[in-house]
Design a protein around this motif. Structure first.
Motif, PDB file in Angstrom:
ATOM      1  N   ALA A 299     -41.433  66.988 -31.735  1.00 46.86           N
ATOM      2  CA  ALA A 299     -42.398  66.343 -30.753  1.00 46.86           C
ATOM      3  C   ALA A 299     -42.074  66.538 -29.219  1.00 46.86           C
ATOM      4  O   ALA A 299     -41.300  65.886 -28.885  1.00 46.86           O
ATOM      5  N   LYS A 300     -42.947  67.413 -28.429  1.00 46.49           N
ATOM      6  CA  LYS A 300     -42.906  67.160 -27.174  1.00 46.49           C
ATOM      7  C   LYS A 300     -44.093  66.480 -26.781  1.00 46.49           C
ATOM      8  O   LYS A 300     -44.781  65.827 -27.456  1.00 46.49           O
ATOM      9  N   ALA A 301     -44.190  66.129 -25.309  1.00 47.32           N
ATOM     10  CA  ALA A 301     -44.972  65.226 -24.839  1.00 47.32           C
ATOM     11  C   ALA A 301     -46.494  65.445 -25.503  1.00 47.32           C
ATOM     12  O   ALA A 301     -47.066  64.419 -25.925  1.00 47.32           O
ATOM     13  N   LYS A 302     -47.016  66.607 -25.269  1.00 50.18           N
ATOM     14  CA  LYS A 302     -48.396  67.117 -25.919  1.00 50.18           C
ATOM     15  C   LYS A 302     -48.599  66.413 -27.354  1.00 50.18           C
ATOM     16  O   LYS A 302     -49.790  66.062 -27.879  1.00 50.18           O
ATOM     17  N   THR A 303     -47.654  66.911 -28.086  1.00 47.69           N
ATOM     18  CA  THR A 303     -47.671  66.362 -29.581  1.00 47.69           C
ATOM     19  C   THR A 303     -47.542  65.044 -29.735  1.00 47.69           C
ATOM     20  O   THR A 303     -48.433  64.512 -30.525  1.00 47.69           O
ATOM     21  N   PHE A 304     -46.827  64.446 -28.887  1.00 53.87           N
ATOM     22  CA  PHE A 304     -46.622  63.030 -29.141  1.00 53.87           C
ATOM     23  C   PHE A 304     -48.073  62.156 -28.477  1.00 53.87           C
ATOM     24  O   PHE A 304     -48.353  61.271 -29.126  1.00 53.87           O
ATOM     25  N   LYS A 305     -48.431  62.836 -27.533  1.00 53.02           N
ATOM     26  CA  LYS A 305     -49.881  62.269 -27.163  1.00 53.02           C
ATOM     27  C   LYS A 305     -50.795  62.340 -28.078  1.00 53.02           C
ATOM     28  O   LYS A 305     -51.790  61.436 -28.457  1.00 53.02           O
ATOM     29  N   ASN A 306     -51.094  63.730 -29.019  1.00 57.38           N
ATOM     30  CA  ASN A 306     -51.841  63.598 -29.957  1.00 57.38           C
ATOM     31  C   ASN A 306     -51.562  62.486 -31.117  1.00 57.38           C
ATOM     32  O   ASN A 306     -52.727  62.122 -31.505  1.00 57.38           O
ATOM     33  N   ALA A 307     -50.157  62.159 -31.286  1.00 58.26           N
ATOM     34  CA  ALA A 307     -49.830  61.360 -32.371  1.00 58.26           C
ATOM     35  C   ALA A 307     -50.450  59.995 -31.965  1.00 58.26           C
ATOM     36  O   ALA A 307     -51.189  59.361 -32.872  1.00 58.26           O
ATOM     37  N   LEU A 308     -50.280  59.790 -30.830  1.00 61.56           N
ATOM     38  CA  LEU A 308     -50.929  58.417 -30.030  1.00 61.56           C
ATOM     39  C   LEU A 308     -52.307  58.732 -30.248  1.00 61.56           C
ATOM     40  O   LEU A 308     -53.002  57.259 -30.731  1.00 61.56           O
ATOM     41  N   ARG A 309     -53.106  59.339 -30.244  1.00 60.55           N
ATOM     42  CA  ARG A 309     -54.623  59.540 -30.409  1.00 60.55           C
ATOM     43  C   ARG A 309     -54.801  59.365 -31.708  1.00 60.55           C
ATOM     44  O   ARG A 309     -55.739  58.498 -32.071  1.00 60.55           O
ATOM     45  N   LEU A 310     -54.214  59.948 -32.839  1.00 62.82           N
ATOM     46  CA  LEU A 310     -54.525  59.778 -34.047  1.00 62.82           C
ATOM     47  C   LEU A 310     -54.267  58.202 -34.464  1.00 62.82           C
ATOM     48  O   LEU A 310     -54.936  57.927 -35.452  1.00 62.82           O
TER      49      LEU A 310
END
Lengths: 328, 328
Positions: A299-310
């Motif tokens: 995960a890069k920042a964007k993917t990790f942000k997505n993970a936090l949203r989920l």
């Protein structure tokens, strides 16, 4: 909402993790607790101009590596970021935990430190994979328990349905049983017994699903034992990734192909995005007493942000309460 | 060399089958025995201008459909083209048998009518799949026996190695064990015991292989139980097929994209060919006392001709003798 984050887990930690956290904090109004080596995290934030001043930082001295034994979270690395964070979650210091680190360790730690929802036999590792028509499906179990009993498959179906409905917004999710053929009698004893249980479960069971039909959206939740699920997951991801990189290679081969690439670039990018499992952020560990979420290791920042949203959606939707009611 | 052909098996029978036979007969100097409904076969040949005058034609009245129970080849359809052809092979009326029909029935019939090589515990269904770098690998067992014992996996490795070396020309084939991780301790009892047997087998065993590495050519022979193999096979084929059709769709979307398609057409076709499992013709049933070869169910004339070529090589290379020596 307070989310505990493993600042040291994943291929791109801590930089991409804290970057994703900083973005998510503003966008989703989250309180974030970073768990990791204080010096390393602070240095990375400073050097890259990332503001972590509004996040709590809990210092730990150890890190669980990708190739560490999953049991290390319990035994040899008690002061690892993952072990400490899981204990904090168990103790009520936050509402959920996200890590891009070692999946096996996260399953073991989730099960034994955070503990199971009452009535759940075994938590399942449940990645969300893209359909090739824009949607996605949950695969559970993808390897938390290599061997499964029929009742476990039924519980995976219950938990997966709750998640896909409440978090992913899919009404009345279709549950499929991974099998070698679509007819009811196919498979071994596990599949025969699980088929019976699923048929009588009140879930939206669509029967046996052959893995060749998964890209076409055969079901919203696919249940199987962890060994089978791990094979499906890695074949699915591996083939998609290899093919996409072949397409990329083709388009950069020579000037003529580069011209063609320019013409179809926006469509190609849209297609790549559709297939990109990073877009879906990761995999919940279904069945833990509090939300534990695995972000993709790369995960890069964007993917990790997505993970936090989920993860936020996971908490908001009260999925765990829903499961607790269904399994008791 | 005399090859017996199931003229009624597969999605495009009999037309594409007899067309492939006619081409192969000239090109590879084969004697071909067509087994199937005489009226239908003759009519199809006549209407399409295919010369079958130099082929022997054996009349049968029944056909095993794709969704028929595999046992039908033994029980309910004794006068099916497949059952009759398998009996002919067992009786020495030909050197090998090729069918594009029901895989399950072919495995059952191959095992119980043609019988096993002495010492072979269970024949395995062994499709050849493309690597994404131009090569290929054998997956065995892909579903002949859903449950396997460790000794069966060892025999699959022995048989697969012999085939890949003698028929496909791969020197010292690398054998991999399908598993959830690369470390020796990974997996369940079956994998642990099979790992031990393979390590001490004298074969070129490269250890556990994760299915995500298959497209990159991780091994030349991948062994596993039939349930796992079936999952890998169908996921591998399904994802590749779905993605390639997405790429095709993209290029015919509008005029601009069609212009781009024209520029990269030859490269795209080459790529599609590399991924096309039809190019490899099919799957031998490894372990039968005489060569039984499964052509792809959707085989057209060219693919079926390929299957006949591979079957010829299978006979020429004395693979069965080689296996008999190795397992006794």
């Amino acid at each position: 909402m307070k989310i505990i984050v493993d600042a040291m887990g994943g291929d791109n930690a801590p930089l991409e993790i804290i970057k994703g956290c900083a973005e998510a904090q503003t966008e989703f109004e989250l309180d974030i607790i970073l768990v990791g080596n204080e010096d390393i995290v602070k240095k990375s934030a400073q050097e890259n101009g990332i503001d972590i001043s509004k996040m709590q930082l809990v210092n730990t001295t150890e890190v669980i590596a990708t190739d560490d034994d999953p049991q290390s979270v319990l035994k040899t690395k008690p002061d690892s970021s993952m072990a400490v964070a899981l204990k904090m979650l168990a103790d009520g210091d936050g509402d959920a935990f996200v890590s891009a680190g070692n999946s096996g360790a996260l399953c073991v730690g989730g099960t034994l430190i955070v503990k199971r929802i009452k009535g759940v036999k075994r938590p399942g590792f449940a990645p969300i994979l893209p359909h090739f028509n824009g949607g996605c499906f949950m695969l559970v179990d993808a390897g938390a328990n290599l061997e499964s009993r029929p009742e476990m498959l039924l519980q995976y179906a219950i938990m997966g349905s709750a998640y896909m409905e409440k978090v992913m917004g899919i009404e009345n999710p279709r549950v499929g049983l991974a099998n070698v053929g679509s007819e009811e009698h196919k498979g071994l004893e596990l599949q025969h017994k699980a088929f019976e249980l699923l048929k009588n479960s009140g879930l939206n069971f669509v029967g046996n699903v052959e893995s060749r039909d998964l890209p076409y959206g055969a079901c919203d939740v696919l249940v199987c034992d962890g060994f089978t699920g791990n094979m499906i997951l890695k074949t699915y991801e591996g083939v998609a990734k290899a093919l996409m990189s072949k397409v990329k290679e083709l388009f950069s081969k020579n000037t003529k192909n580069k011209v063609a690439a320019a013409l179809v670039m926006s469509d190609l990018k849209a297609m790549a995005k559709e297939f990109d499992y990073n877009e879906y952020g990761g995999a919940p560990i279904m069945g833990t007493a509090k939300p534990v979420f695995k972000a993709h290791g790369s995960a890069k920042a964007k993917t990790f942000k997505n993970a936090l949203r989920l993860t936020k959606d996971y908490v908001d939707a009260n999925v765990i309460e829903e499961i607790a009611k269904a399994v008791k």
